[in-house]
Design a protein around this motif. Structure first.
Motif, PDB file in Angstrom:
ATOM      1  N   TYR A  85      -6.128   0.678  -0.923  1.00  0.00           N
ATOM      2  CA  TYR A  85      -7.001   0.307  -2.038  1.00  0.00           C
ATOM      3  C   TYR A  85      -8.099  -0.580  -1.469  1.00  0.00           C
ATOM      4  CZ  TYR A  85      -3.325   1.892  -5.200  1.00  0.00           C
ATOM      5  OH  TYR A  85      -2.390   2.639  -5.859  1.00  0.00           O
ATOM      6  N   PRO A  99      11.475  -4.441  -2.106  1.00  0.00           N
ATOM      7  CA  PRO A  99      11.036  -5.572  -2.920  1.00  0.00           C
ATOM      8  C   PRO A  99       9.710  -5.286  -3.630  1.00  0.00           C
ATOM      9  CG  PRO A  99      10.687  -6.039  -0.589  1.00  0.00           C
ATOM     10  CD  PRO A  99      11.416  -4.732  -0.661  1.00  0.00           C
ATOM     11  N   SER A 100       9.377  -6.129  -4.579  1.00  0.00           N
ATOM     12  CA  SER A 100       8.150  -5.978  -5.347  1.00  0.00           C
ATOM     13  C   SER A 100       6.935  -5.930  -4.407  1.00  0.00           C
ATOM     14  CB  SER A 100       8.029  -7.167  -6.306  1.00  0.00           C
ATOM     15  OG  SER A 100       6.894  -6.999  -7.093  1.00  0.00           O
ATOM     16  N   GLY A 101       6.055  -4.970  -4.663  1.00  0.00           N
ATOM     17  CA  GLY A 101       4.826  -4.885  -3.890  1.00  0.00           C
ATOM     18  C   GLY A 101       4.926  -4.103  -2.598  1.00  0.00           C
ATOM     19  N   CYS A 102       6.093  -3.501  -2.303  1.00  0.00           N
ATOM     20  CA  CYS A 102       6.248  -2.808  -1.007  1.00  0.00           C
ATOM     21  C   CYS A 102       5.639  -1.411  -1.024  1.00  0.00           C
ATOM     22  CB  CYS A 102       7.711  -2.752  -0.581  1.00  0.00           C
ATOM     23  SG  CYS A 102       8.705  -1.604  -1.550  1.00  0.00           S
ATOM     24  N   GLY A 103       5.243  -0.918  -2.203  1.00  0.00           N
ATOM     25  CA  GLY A 103       4.549   0.370  -2.240  1.00  0.00           C
ATOM     26  C   GLY A 103       5.328   1.510  -2.868  1.00  0.00           C
ATOM     27  N   LYS A 104       6.384   1.194  -3.632  1.00  0.00           N
ATOM     28  CA  LYS A 104       7.224   2.243  -4.229  1.00  0.00           C
ATOM     29  C   LYS A 104       6.446   3.042  -5.277  1.00  0.00           C
ATOM     30  CE  LYS A 104      10.172  -0.809  -5.792  1.00  0.00           C
ATOM     31  NZ  LYS A 104       9.520  -2.065  -5.370  1.00  0.00           N
ATOM     32  N   THR A 105       5.850   2.330  -6.232  1.00  0.00           N
ATOM     33  CA  THR A 105       5.114   3.004  -7.302  1.00  0.00           C
ATOM     34  C   THR A 105       3.940   3.791  -6.730  1.00  0.00           C
ATOM     35  OG1 THR A 105       5.759   1.377  -8.956  1.00  0.00           O
ATOM     36  CG2 THR A 105       3.761   2.611  -9.409  1.00  0.00           C
ATOM     37  N   THR A 106       3.249   3.211  -5.752  1.00  0.00           N
ATOM     38  CA  THR A 106       2.114   3.894  -5.132  1.00  0.00           C
ATOM     39  C   THR A 106       2.558   5.222  -4.533  1.00  0.00           C
ATOM     40  OG1 THR A 106       1.147   1.740  -4.640  1.00  0.00           O
ATOM     41  CG2 THR A 106       0.250   3.626  -3.449  1.00  0.00           C
ATOM     42  N   HIS A 131      14.066  -1.602  -7.562  1.00  0.00           N
ATOM     43  CA  HIS A 131      14.311  -2.692  -6.620  1.00  0.00           C
ATOM     44  C   HIS A 131      15.713  -3.248  -6.864  1.00  0.00           C
ATOM     45  CE1 HIS A 131      12.269  -4.832 -10.009  1.00  0.00           C
ATOM     46  NE2 HIS A 131      13.356  -5.554  -9.886  1.00  0.00           N
ATOM     47  N   GLU A 168      11.519   2.900 -12.049  1.00  0.00           N
ATOM     48  CA  GLU A 168      12.281   1.825 -12.676  1.00  0.00           C
ATOM     49  C   GLU A 168      12.504   2.075 -14.164  1.00  0.00           C
ATOM     50  OE1 GLU A 168      12.117  -1.824 -11.097  1.00  0.00           O
ATOM     51  OE2 GLU A 168      10.754  -1.357  -9.445  1.00  0.00           O
ATOM     52  N   VAL A 194      -1.849  -0.074   1.819  1.00  0.00           N
ATOM     53  CA  VAL A 194      -0.587  -0.464   1.180  1.00  0.00           C
ATOM     54  C   VAL A 194       0.543   0.489   1.572  1.00  0.00           C
ATOM     55  CG1 VAL A 194      -1.660  -1.717  -0.717  1.00  0.00           C
ATOM     56  CG2 VAL A 194      -1.113   0.687  -1.016  1.00  0.00           C
TER      57      VAL A 194
HETATM   58  N1  LIG Z   1      -4.927  -0.093  -8.243  1.00  0.00           N
HETATM   59  C1  LIG Z   1      -4.685  -0.972  -7.269  1.00  0.00           C
HETATM   60  N2  LIG Z   1      -5.667  -1.669  -6.670  1.00  0.00           N
HETATM   61  C2  LIG Z   1      -5.454  -2.533  -5.666  1.00  0.00           C
HETATM   62  N3  LIG Z   1      -4.208  -2.805  -5.169  1.00  0.00           N
HETATM   63  C3  LIG Z   1      -3.175  -2.155  -5.719  1.00  0.00           C
HETATM   64  C4  LIG Z   1      -3.345  -1.214  -6.789  1.00  0.00           C
HETATM   65  N4  LIG Z   1      -2.120  -0.744  -7.124  1.00  0.00           N
HETATM   66  C5  LIG Z   1      -1.239  -1.365  -6.312  1.00  0.00           C
HETATM   67  N5  LIG Z   1      -1.867  -2.213  -5.461  1.00  0.00           N
HETATM   68  C6  LIG Z   1      -1.224  -3.033  -4.411  1.00  0.00           C
HETATM   69  O1  LIG Z   1      -0.476  -2.171  -3.585  1.00  0.00           O
HETATM   70  C7  LIG Z   1       0.758  -2.773  -3.195  1.00  0.00           C
HETATM   71  C8  LIG Z   1       1.905  -1.869  -3.582  1.00  0.00           C
HETATM   72  O2  LIG Z   1       1.997  -1.790  -4.996  1.00  0.00           O
HETATM   73  P1  LIG Z   1       3.104  -0.945  -5.742  1.00  0.00           P
HETATM   74  O3  LIG Z   1       2.792  -0.961  -7.192  1.00  0.00           O
HETATM   75  O4  LIG Z   1       3.225   0.376  -5.098  1.00  0.00           O
HETATM   76  O5  LIG Z   1       4.401  -1.815  -5.430  1.00  0.00           O
HETATM   77  P2  LIG Z   1       5.914  -1.621  -5.935  1.00  0.00           P
HETATM   78  O6  LIG Z   1       6.742  -1.471  -4.717  1.00  0.00           O
HETATM   79  O7  LIG Z   1       5.969  -0.535  -6.944  1.00  0.00           O
HETATM   80  O8  LIG Z   1       6.240  -3.036  -6.586  1.00  0.00           O
HETATM   81  P3  LIG Z   1       7.054  -3.419  -7.955  1.00  0.00           P
HETATM   82  O9  LIG Z   1       8.511  -3.411  -7.581  1.00  0.00           O
HETATM   83  O10 LIG Z   1       6.572  -4.784  -8.245  1.00  0.00           O
HETATM   84  O11 LIG Z   1       6.698  -2.419  -9.013  1.00  0.00           O
HETATM   85  C9  LIG Z   1       0.809  -4.123  -3.873  1.00  0.00           C
HETATM   86  O12 LIG Z   1       0.440  -5.100  -2.929  1.00  0.00           O
HETATM   87  C10 LIG Z   1      -0.226  -4.015  -4.981  1.00  0.00           C
HETATM   88  O13 LIG Z   1      -0.808  -5.250  -5.227  1.00  0.00           O
END
Ligand SMILES: Nc1ncnc2c1ncn2[C@@H]1O[C@H](COP(=O)(O)OP(=O)(O)OP(=O)(O)O)[C@@H](O)[C@H]1O
Ligand SMILES: [Mg+2]
Length: 366
Positions: A12, A36-43, A195, A162, A17
């Motif tokens: 991004y 953990p939160s923010g590791c990139g699962k949703t992405t 998570h 989740e 990420v």
């Molecule tokens: N649209 C976006 N623009 C900029 N950064 C983003 C965007 N979406 C996600 N990120 C960043 O990408 C990284 C991964 O985000 P992601 O949502 O994939 O994490 P996650 O593992 O699903 O976390 P969680 O358990 O909190 O849902 C994070 O650091 C987040 O801040």
């Protein structure tokens, strides 16, 4: 068949990420992305669903490449034949349960959705509530509407982000079993993001552990629990004692020099930053002092009880041993300050790497 992800990169605004990850989900397999939160699962999930465009790498669903930036190939989300359940459910408040479930079918242009909707509502046990609106449903029921909607079109792939996090503990347990059952019934591959280690261990055929946009380890729940590749994975999955150990003249020892037997198979000969993993449930905790000799593959350490927590079936104790605080369980009442002996086998004490290349490079970067 299933999902195949190769060299997936997502950034991004110039911040990476997802750092080139690769993994597969076999046909009919239930795989969890855990981290953990923010590791990139949703992405990762959004890239597979086509809701995000990757920067590099290929994604194939059931043998068909749906995303490959190098070839400017991108298949739209609604053409990927997948059902997705979001954390927020994302169901329409102005539509009834049945209309919500029919929605993706209607979008696809299907005229007669009755059979498909009836089947999906039956699978999730919501037939009687088909005319209600979401505001007249409990959180768990809304969650099941989202699940029914995801399966109504009988997709070739299920994605979950989740889906249980808004439910109370008891409902979460029940819905967990339900999701597993439905996935096995449909015989389609599923990728499930969480998570929550309990969810990952109890539902999955295989778990992929992510940290800071990298895959750290993948394996069966048993593999990850008993043979974690490093401290991060061991700590993230299950509860863990970590013993600082070093190689002494006659074997491994604790910081105060107490000898300790470790699983020889875990001794790779690399001594840099080693810790030994010892799960609390692998320790037999006995009141009193029973000698401190290591013999016949057993460790026998004596210490002093410094803390306790009553948990019902047993109590969890913190025992101070050789300068370390270890957690162990016992059904016996052990008063604070009393002596106790911890007995565990060498095989239950495994050397693990204390960090990952990723966490080390992050620490340097920070
Ligand atoms: N649209 C976006 N623009 C900029 N950064 C983003 C965007 N979406 C996600 N990120 C960043 O990408 C990284 C991964 O985000 P992601 O949502 O994939 O994490 P996650 O593992 O699903 O976390 P969680 O358990 O909190 O849902 C994070 O650091 C987040 O801040
Ligand atoms: Mg997320």
């Amino acid at each position: 068949m299933g999902i195949s992800v190769r060299g997936l990169v997502k950034s991004y605004s110039a911040v990476n990420v997802i750092h080139s990850i690769s993994f597969d989900v076999a046909d009919g397999e239930f795989v969890t992305l855990l981290g953990p939160s923010g590791c990139g699962k949703t992405t990762t999930l959004r890239c597979i669903a086509g809701l995000d465009t990757p920067n590099a790498g290929t994604i194939a669903i059931n043998g068909r490449v749906v995303s490959d930036p190098a070839r400017k190939l991108f298949v739209a989300p609604h053409e990927r034949d997948l059902g997705m359940v979001f954390q927020s459910y994302a169901i329409w408040p102005h539509l009834t349960v049945a209309q919500n479930v029919a929605f993706p079918l209607t979008v696809r242009g299907e005229r007669d959705t009755r059979d498909a909707v009836a089947w999906a509502l039956d699978v999730v046990g919501l037939t009687k509530l088909s005319d209600r609106r979401p505001s007249e449903l409990s959180g768990g029921q809304q969650q099941r509407v989202a699940l029914a909607r995801a399966i109504a079109a009988r997709p070739q792939l299920l994605l979950f982000d989740e889906p249980l996090s808004n439910l109370d503990a008891r409902l979460r347990d029940r819905t967990r079993l339900e999701i597993s059952r439905i996935q096995k019934e449909l015989k389609v591959p599923a990728l499930y993001v969480t998570h929550d280690q309990t969810e990952a261990l109890s539902m999955s055929d295989r778990v992929i552990v992510m940290e800071a946009g990298h895959v750290v380890q993948e394996g069966t729940p048993e593999d990850l629990y008993h043979r974690p590749v490093n401290r991060f994975v061991a700590d993230f999955i299950g509860s863990a004692n970590f013993l600082d150990v070093r190689r002494g003249p006659s074997g491994w020892q604790l910081p105060d020099g107490t000898p300790i037997l470790v699983d020889p198979a875990s001794d790779t000969g690399d001594d840099s930053g080693s810790v030994a993993l010892l799960r609390p449930e692998a320790i037999r905790l006995e009141p009193g002092v029973h000698g401190d000799l290591t013999a016949a593959g057993f460790n026998r350490l004596t210490g002093r009880v410094v803390g306790s927590m009553y948990l019902g079936p047993h109590a969890e104790y913190i025992v101070e041993v050789g300068g370390l605080q270890l957690r162990a369980f016992s059904r016996a009442a052990l008063p604070r300050g009393s002596h106790a002996t911890l007995v565990f086998t060498a095989l239950d004490c495994r050397l693990v790497a204390s960090g990952t290349p990723h966490s080390r490079s992050l620490a340097h970067a920070g």
